[in-house]
Design an enzyme around this catalytic site. Structure first.
Site, PDB file in Angstrom:
ATOM      1  N   ARG A  98       0.832  -1.211   0.000  1.00 13.31           N
ATOM      2  CA  ARG A  98       0.000   0.000   0.000  1.00 13.31           C
ATOM      3  C   ARG A  98       0.865   1.258   0.000  1.00 13.31           C
ATOM      4  O   ARG A  98       0.445   2.303  -0.475  1.00 13.31           O
ATOM      5  CB  ARG A  98      -0.908   0.017   1.238  1.00 13.31           C
ATOM      6  N   GLU A 169     -10.882  -1.608  -5.495  1.00 10.08           N
ATOM      7  CA  GLU A 169     -11.394  -0.658  -4.518  1.00 10.08           C
ATOM      8  C   GLU A 169     -10.492   0.579  -4.430  1.00 10.08           C
ATOM      9  O   GLU A 169      -9.309   0.517  -4.760  1.00 10.08           O
ATOM     10  CB  GLU A 169     -11.475  -1.318  -3.126  1.00 10.08           C
TER      11      GLU A 169
HETATM   12  N1  5AD Z   1      -7.372 -10.394   6.401  1.00 16.72           N
HETATM   13  C1  5AD Z   1      -8.587 -10.218   6.946  1.00 16.72           C
HETATM   14  N2  5AD Z   1      -9.058  -9.036   7.359  1.00 16.72           N
HETATM   15  C2  5AD Z   1      -8.266  -7.984   7.200  1.00 16.72           C
HETATM   16  N3  5AD Z   1      -8.432  -6.687   7.518  1.00 16.72           N
HETATM   17  C3  5AD Z   1      -7.333  -6.002   7.143  1.00 16.72           C
HETATM   18  N4  5AD Z   1      -6.440  -6.830   6.611  1.00 16.72           N
HETATM   19  C4  5AD Z   1      -6.984  -8.068   6.631  1.00 16.72           C
HETATM   20  C5  5AD Z   1      -6.553  -9.354   6.232  1.00 16.72           C
HETATM   21  N5  5AD Z   1      -5.346  -9.512   5.677  1.00 16.72           N
HETATM   22  C6  5AD Z   1      -9.610  -6.132   8.142  1.00 16.72           C
HETATM   23  C7  5AD Z   1      -9.406  -5.666   9.559  1.00 16.72           C
HETATM   24  C8  5AD Z   1     -10.467  -4.617   9.675  1.00 16.72           C
HETATM   25  C9  5AD Z   1     -10.662  -4.074   8.299  1.00 16.72           C
HETATM   26  C10 5AD Z   1     -10.293  -2.668   8.109  1.00 16.72           C
HETATM   27  O1  5AD Z   1      -9.949  -4.934   7.452  1.00 16.72           O
HETATM   28  O2  5AD Z   1      -9.590  -6.697  10.478  1.00 16.72           O
HETATM   29  O3  5AD Z   1     -11.686  -5.208  10.027  1.00 16.72           O
END
Ligand code: 5AD
Length: 481
Positions: A98, A169
């Site tokens: 990112r 997104e």
């Molecule tokens: N796998 C699952 N959920 C994720 N989030 C961010 N990265 C991951 C990942 N690799 C989720 C966080 C939060 C949201 C912003 O994105 O748990 O709920």
């Protein structure tokens, strides 16, 4: 409209640079990628899936998920679509990617191999390259989207779209203001015009790619008018570059009436402004994000927050819901916890499938209120831009006329302070320079005074803090002890 478009010559010039920023960029050949995309079965196309959901009045369920290694990421996604019952799949990108820090991502891949577990918080798609991405997208049955938080996502978009992803997104505002500190808004908007133009080029070659601005922004007490304005502006910027399938998002605030009114008004307002900008040929859908703020650590309580989000997503008629998990308070969920979040959501959504909620007077009032507020800010943006939305939105952030609460970006004023009223509606306590009339602010003030009276304290900053932690502590409104 073409006056706003990046010209083909300019685009090709930038592309040459973009594709050399990391070695995997050289594998991207646009014409070959178009042919590859055309061979993907229609049942896996994200834009078509969103269109179909909207036609059939369904609310599709989608998790977030991403790990460092290709084989592990595939196993995770297959679990989420099979055992987890996900309708749509994600690929969440890691934090290094990112920030365009591909060397660090490479290091993370290496260390993850040695540790036999993911040491990155997402899938480093640029490092894995388009062949790695194709292994992922070919291994699943469902439409699959790239989800991230990248201010400059040009290379990521080139690689993942050539890699078979059919939705991307983000946006120049929504992936800058809540995610970055020092990136100038003009720069991120410019870089996202490239991403949108790339999607536009796929569309012109007969490939449908869905685009989704990130609706919830900071996910912290964001008043609907603020996230709606950002979503609508990003939608217009995308349409200008030739995007056709657009999904606008909203993050759950917590009050049922306000949330339902928000999703409904988001759609009507977006149509209004898209048409005003001269667009008719687009496909607009909506996404509802389950609560983006702090979660209770007790998994039973987390399921309640998830279920409430699922309920509102369905009652508001959102075409898609982004699902949370019972591990939210802890961090990245296991695949099992992720699957439970999806199945919990699906159960609630399915039970509400054939039900309708009567539109109350309160909902009508709140819908009109959100519309009034959005128009007030949009008017100011057009005024500052002398009719042009892009110029206007940059000037508006500079002037604080649009202001996102609790955002790290220095190009955002950060003067606005939101808090809940006595019924949990998100209202504005301090508007900073936000372009809302005295009339609108008087209403917010009245609502906040009502709460203050009920709590036997003055309207104060402590209420903001109390509200931020309330849901994780078991309530919606942060009342004094
Ligand atoms: N796998 C699952 N959920 C994720 N989030 C961010 N990265 C991951 C990942 N690799 C989720 C966080 C939060 C949201 C912003 O994105 O748990 O709920």
């Amino acid at each position: 409209m073409s006056e706003y478009r990046i010209s083909d010559e300019r685009f090709d010039e930038i592309r040459k640079e973009v594709l050399t920023t990391w070695p995997t960029g050289k594998d991207v050949d646009f014409n070959e990628a178009v042919e590859y995309q055309k061979a993907i079965p229609e049942s896996k196309n994200f834009a078509l899936a969103m269109h179909k959901a909207s036609q059939e009045g369904k609310t599709l369920c989608q998790p977030r998920a991403g790990v460092a290694l290709i084989s592990e990421h595939i196993k995770l996604l297959q679990y989420l679509e099979n055992e987890g019952e996900a309708d749509l799949l994600p690929t969440t990108i890691d934090a290094y990617t990112r920030l365009n820090r591909y060397e660090n991502a490479a290091d993370g891949i290496e260390k993850s191999i040695n540790a036999r577990t993911s040491l990155l918080n997402g899938f480093p798609a640029v490092n894995h390259g388009l062949h790695g991405c194709r292994m992922v997208t070919e291994a699943v049955r469902s439409p699959i989207q790239v989800r991230h938080g990248t201010p400059d996502a040009r290379l990521l978009a080139e690689i993942t779209l050539a890699g078979g992803f059919t939705s991307f997104e983000g946006g120049g505002i929504s992936y800058n203001i809540p995610y970055a500190k020092k990136v100038p808004l003009q720069k991120s908007i410019e870089d996202w015009k490239y991403v949108d133009r790339l999607v536009g080029r796929y569309e012109e070659n007969g490939v449908h790619i869905n685009r989704e601005p990130f609706g919830p922004l900071t996910g912290t007490l964001v008043p609907p008018c603020i996230s709606h304005v950002c979503a609508i502006v990003e939608g217009i910027l995308a349409l200008r570059q030739g995007v056709k399938s657009i999904t606008l998002g909203y993050g759950q605030g917590g009050n049922l009436i306000q949330d339902v009114a928000a999703v409904i008004s988001l759609k009507t307002l977006a149509h209004e402004y898209f048409k005003r900008e001269g667009f008719n040929d687009y496909d607009l859908t909506t996404v509802f994000h389950q609560w983006m703020g702090g979660f209770p650590s007790d998994e039973a309580k987390a399921f309640a927050v998830i279920t409430l989000g699922a309920t509102v997503a369905r009652l508001s008629g959102a075409d898609k819901v982004i699902v949370k998990t019972p591990h939210e308070a802890m961090g990245i969920p296991t695949k099992e916890a992720n699957g439970m979040g999806i199945r919990c959501t699906k159960q609630a959504v399915s039970m509400l499938r054939d039900q309708h909620f009567p539109v109350s007077e309160e909902q009508k009032f709140e819908t009109a209120q959100i519309e009034k507020e959005v128009r007030s800010i949009m008017d100011a943006i057009y005024r500052l831009g002398e009719g042009d939305i892009e110029k206007g939105v940059i000037a508006a952030f500079e002037a604080g006329v649009i202001d996102v609460p609790f955002a790290p970006a220095v190009c955002n004023h950060g003067k606005i302070l939101p808090m809940r009223d006595n019924h949990g509606f998100i209202r504005i306590f301090n508007k900073g320079n936000l372009a809302l009339s005295d009339d609108i602010m008087a209403y917010h003030r009245e609502k906040l005074e009502e709460r203050a009276k009920a709590e036997g304290r003055n309207v104060c900053f402590q209420m903001v803090t109390d509200d931020i932690y309330a849901i994780s502590k078991g309530t919606l409104v942060g009342r004094p002890k």
